[in-house]
Write an enzyme that holds these catalytic residues in place. Sequence first.
Site, PDB file in Angstrom:
ATOM      1  N   TYR A 106       9.975 -25.252 -32.563  1.00  0.00           N
ATOM      2  CA  TYR A 106      10.450 -24.115 -31.954  1.00  0.00           C
ATOM      3  C   TYR A 106      10.317 -23.043 -33.041  1.00  0.00           C
ATOM      4  CZ  TYR A 106      13.159 -21.116 -28.699  1.00  0.00           C
ATOM      5  OH  TYR A 106      13.899 -20.149 -28.012  1.00  0.00           O
ATOM      6  N   LYS A 166       3.691 -38.710  -5.620  1.00  0.00           N
ATOM      7  CA  LYS A 166       2.227 -38.286  -5.923  1.00  0.00           C
ATOM      8  C   LYS A 166       2.370 -38.075  -7.372  1.00  0.00           C
ATOM      9  CE  LYS A 166      -1.461 -36.942  -3.842  1.00  0.00           C
ATOM     10  NZ  LYS A 166      -2.010 -37.122  -2.380  1.00  0.00           N
ATOM     11  N   ASP A 185      -4.715 -33.649   1.325  1.00  0.00           N
ATOM     12  CA  ASP A 185      -4.631 -34.089   2.755  1.00  0.00           C
ATOM     13  C   ASP A 185      -6.124 -34.063   3.289  1.00  0.00           C
ATOM     14  OD1 ASP A 185      -1.965 -34.855   2.605  1.00  0.00           O
ATOM     15  OD2 ASP A 185      -1.532 -32.708   2.693  1.00  0.00           O
ATOM     16  N   GLY A 221      -7.852 -31.818  13.051  1.00  0.00           N
ATOM     17  CA  GLY A 221      -6.913 -30.927  12.185  1.00  0.00           C
ATOM     18  C   GLY A 221      -7.405 -30.871  10.730  1.00  0.00           C
ATOM     19  N   ALA A 259      -7.473 -33.034   8.057  1.00  0.00           N
ATOM     20  CA  ALA A 259      -8.463 -33.973   7.587  1.00  0.00           C
ATOM     21  C   ALA A 259      -9.627 -34.305   8.324  1.00  0.00           C
ATOM     22  CB  ALA A 259      -7.414 -35.277   7.704  1.00  0.00           C
ATOM     23  N   ASN A 315      -1.214 -43.306  10.558  1.00  0.00           N
ATOM     24  CA  ASN A 315      -0.296 -44.110   9.849  1.00  0.00           C
ATOM     25  C   ASN A 315       1.160 -43.957  10.450  1.00  0.00           C
ATOM     26  OD1 ASN A 315      -0.822 -46.017   7.913  1.00  0.00           O
ATOM     27  ND2 ASN A 315      -1.380 -44.269   6.538  1.00  0.00           N
TER      28      ASN A 315
END
Length: 383
Positions: A27, A82, A150, A184, A186, A276
């Site tokens: 710092y 994730k 996705d 969509g 994907a 899924n």
Amino acid sequence: MNLHKGGKLETTLKNPILSKEDLSKVYTPGVAKVCQAIARDQNQAYELTTKKNTVAVISDGTAVLGLGDIGPKAAMPVMEGKAALFKQFADVDAVPICLDTKDTEEIISVVKALAPTFGGINLEDISSPRCFEIEKRLRDELDIPVFHDDQHGTAIVVLAGLLNALKVCDKNIKDVKIVINGCGAAGISISKMLLRAGAVNLIGVDRQGAISRNIQYDRSHWSDFAQITNPNMENGKLPDVIKGADVFIGVSAPNMLKVEDLQNMAKDPIVFAMANPTPEIDPTIAAPYVKVMATGRSDFPNQINNVLCFPGIFRGALDSEATDINDEMKLAAAEAISSVIDPADLNEKYIIPDAFDTRVVERIRKAVAEAAYKSGVARKNLL
């Protein structure tokens, strides 16, 4: 539930702070020298801050897993998960960020404001069609990689699996008829990836039936999609267009595919049923009628799992200090994943490597970094 108590992540130090001397370096006053170096040369941020190895995992909670629009707080366990996978598989530090807004412009603005902190942005679980514009705008307006997993993670792993499945069936991607069920984020991204890889006769099907250029659509992304697919302008529902198909790829809903549909497909059909947790057809029911079967589940062979892709592709992008994750890098990632399996080991139940195969990330990293450099988006040459 116990595993998630208090979250799944924590911050740790690379170097301990054990003395006043350490404190003065970490710092003030020592840190000022580092700040000045970056102020003189912005690229020094890659060497002197966490930007070099840090990705933001960003969601608005509108399309979470199969749960739908559950909001930013409820989405956080997925984003933490994730981030944990990024660290476990590729040693990438990832920060989960859930935004309390669904407004496209506001999301773009917030992410742009956050971008200086990160070496890359992983968009996650943002509903279609907003996800298309958000990703496109951010890719255009930022100088770091932006990747909607996705869409593109799914597409990369599907292509990797399909390349090997076609080898098992002794078929060529240029010759086969491919039906994508679910148009969509994907489904459209998978389609574009397969077309770039050489597919020609590809038909997208949604609830209304086959997407075709002889039909008018209110959704602009379907109109655009129609222009690049369904070259023979086939019409009708799934049972109509699946006749004679070599490949079925489902990113839709449970139990959409019937035994009769399988019987109407071409010889040695390939079926990727990835809804899924319940796929488009039960693999045990489909088994007598298909040559190669894949799902999104871990309890059946050939799991199409995004974790095979996103850690390695960001590892390669970060290491090469890439400004984008472009089509060349995505194709390189897919080919790298498929190459992990030796041709002698390929069979109907082994077309895609296991998520824990340690070769996967390194193969992708090298391939992506090379593609980034050759396509002109890498700041650093790792070759």
